[in-house]
Design a protein around this motif. Structure first.
Motif, short mmCIF file in Angstrom:
data_model
loop_
_atom_site.label_atom_id
_atom_site.label_comp_id
_atom_site.label_asym_id
_atom_site.label_seq_id
_atom_site.Cartn_x
_atom_site.Cartn_y
_atom_site.Cartn_z
N THR A 70 -0.89 11.81 -7.62
CA THR A 70 0.27 11.39 -8.39
C THR A 70 1.38 10.86 -7.49
N ALA A 71 1.59 11.50 -6.34
CA ALA A 71 2.59 11.01 -5.40
C ALA A 71 2.24 9.60 -4.92
N LEU B 233 3.16 3.71 -5.15
CA LEU B 233 2.64 2.37 -5.44
C LEU B 233 3.45 1.70 -6.55
N ARG B 234 3.92 2.49 -7.50
CA ARG B 234 4.73 1.95 -8.59
C ARG B 234 6.13 1.57 -8.14
N ASP B 235 6.79 2.47 -7.40
CA ASP B 235 8.22 2.30 -7.11
C ASP B 235 8.50 1.66 -5.76
N GLN B 236 7.67 1.96 -4.75
CA GLN B 236 7.92 1.45 -3.41
C GLN B 236 7.15 0.17 -3.11
N PHE B 237 5.89 0.14 -3.55
CA PHE B 237 5.07 -1.05 -3.28
C PHE B 237 5.05 -2.01 -4.46
N ALA C 288 -1.51 1.34 -16.32
CA ALA C 288 -1.76 2.35 -15.30
C ALA C 288 -0.74 3.48 -15.38
N ASP C 289 0.52 3.11 -15.54
CA ASP C 289 1.57 4.12 -15.66
C ASP C 289 1.34 4.99 -16.89
N ARG D 243 -3.84 8.32 -10.21
CA ARG D 243 -3.16 7.17 -9.61
C ARG D 243 -3.94 5.89 -9.88
N MET D 244 -3.24 4.78 -9.78
CA MET D 244 -3.89 3.48 -9.81
C MET D 244 -4.73 3.30 -8.57
#
Length: 373
Positions: free
Chosen positions: A287-288, A293-297, A304-305, A320-321
């Motif tokens: 999950t981290a 991947l969602r917020d930083q990359f 996916a979310d 996770r994706m």
């Protein structure tokens, strides 16, 4: 009718053999491979099969049972092609330097395209094994993975990393593959979820993606630019994350660096948990990784979310994706007795949003590429 029988039907003679290369799921370590980092993939039961026979005229002819249409014919030394055929043609072009000649190839696949499960690398690797065996060319598998990467770079125009072909060629059943993408060294890490009372669901969100659309290449260029500004060969070399973030003025580059550096740490932590027999504790790392991947990359997508949110609310340990992003698949780790509940929660979340129903795939760590017959 199997691929061997269809080959005889299409080309008027029996094949000399059938080779198969699997797709892959990356348990953790996303967008770290082209930053010389660490990844932890495993091979899937699904993959690409290639039936093949030699030709004596220097021509490569390829046909796909899924793509349909005409047979593509080009010189082994290279020719102009597009679409799916760029992968087998590109692999033949690379191996032409090693002495392989003409061949007829029939491709069959049970691996969903556009699901982020590396169907392109599976096609490259199955083709590479077939051509090497047909012509008695001995190439060690780590080197064949690099040749497949080169074919995807130079012929298909996708600046991919080393992970996908390495996973397809080097993975073994019941294990994940810890791969150092700088050195190319790898090791097997025990991973058999069912033995720990766990189920790993692979969920195709049906939001197809393509790595050739530019988003993947932009992320790679951003990482290279950040490494240059930080004075390191690759983001894998960043040791002082706080110092690196403080020295970069561009907020986009800061986000990219934060993801890559922390994702490498998550891979190391995941390997430690698996070697300690604590696979059930992987969920928080998954999950981290997804949140990063969602917020930083910034490569996740709405479906996916929604999967990760619905699954964790239903009691899954984490998810996770996977893949390059912008569409494709998600993995969810759950206790085996919660798997159906988790699946139902994901299906309900999609239905509530009016999305096409997701597909649930087998995610059992399986054998890597091999000759079938």
């Amino acid at each position: 009718m199997n691929v061997r029988e269809r080959f005889a039907e299409v080309f008027g003679r029996p094949p000399e053999g059938v080779w198969r290369a699997p797709g892959r799921i990356n348990l953790i370590g996303e967008h770290t491979d082209y930053n010389d980092g660490l990844v932890l993939p495993f091979a899937l039961p699904m993959g690409v099969s290639v039936a093949a026979a030699r030709r004596d005229d220097g021509v490569l002819e390829v046909r796909s049972l899924q793509a349909g249409g005409e047979t593509v014919r080009v010189p082994v030394a290279g020719g102009s092609v597009s679409g799916w055929a760029t992968y087998p043609v590109g692999m033949a072009w690379v191996l032409h330097e090693y002495g392989i000649g003409g061949a007829s190839l029939l491709v069959d696949s049970d691996l969903p395209q556009g699901a982020g499960l590396s169907s392109s690398a599976a096609l490259l690797c199955a083709t590479g094994l077939a051509l090497c065996d047909l012509y008695g060319v001995e190439v060690e598998r780590p080197e064949l993975a690099r040749l497949a990467q080169r074919a995807e770079w130079d012929f298909a125009g996708v600046p991919s990393g080393l992970m996908d072909p390495s996973a397809s060629l080097l993975a073994t059943a019941g294990h994940a593959l810890m791969l150092d993408c700088r050195s190319g060294l790898s090791s097997r890490v025990p991973f058999a979820p069912e033995e720990a009372g766990l189920t790993l669901l692979a969920i195709d969100t049906r939001a197809g993606h393509t790595l050739a659309d530019g988003g993947y290449a932009r992320r790679r260029a951003e990482c290279e630019r950040a490494a240059g500004l930080l004075g390191v060969a690759a983001l894998r070399d960043v040791k002082d994350l706080a110092g690196a973030l403080g020295s970069l003025r561009d907020p986009v580059l800061r986000r990219r660096v934060q993801h890559v550096v922390t994702e490498n740490h998550r891979v190391e932590a995941a390997v430690g948990l698996l070697r300690a027999g604590a696979a059930a504790e992987l969920g928080a790392l998954l999950t981290a990784s997804h949140l990063s991947l969602r917020d930083q990359f910034e490569v996740s997508w709405p479906q996916a979310d929604a999967v990760v949110d619905a699954a964790t609310r239903a009691g899954a340990r984490g998810g996770r994706m996977v893949g390059g992003g912008f569409g494709g698949s998600v993995i969810v780790l759950t206790a085996a007795d919660r798997a159906e509940r988790t699946r139902a929660a994901v299906e309900e979340a999609f239905a509530a949003r009016g999305w096409a129903a997701p597909a649930f795939l087998a995610a059992t760590p399986s054998q890597g590429a091999r000759r079938l017959a």
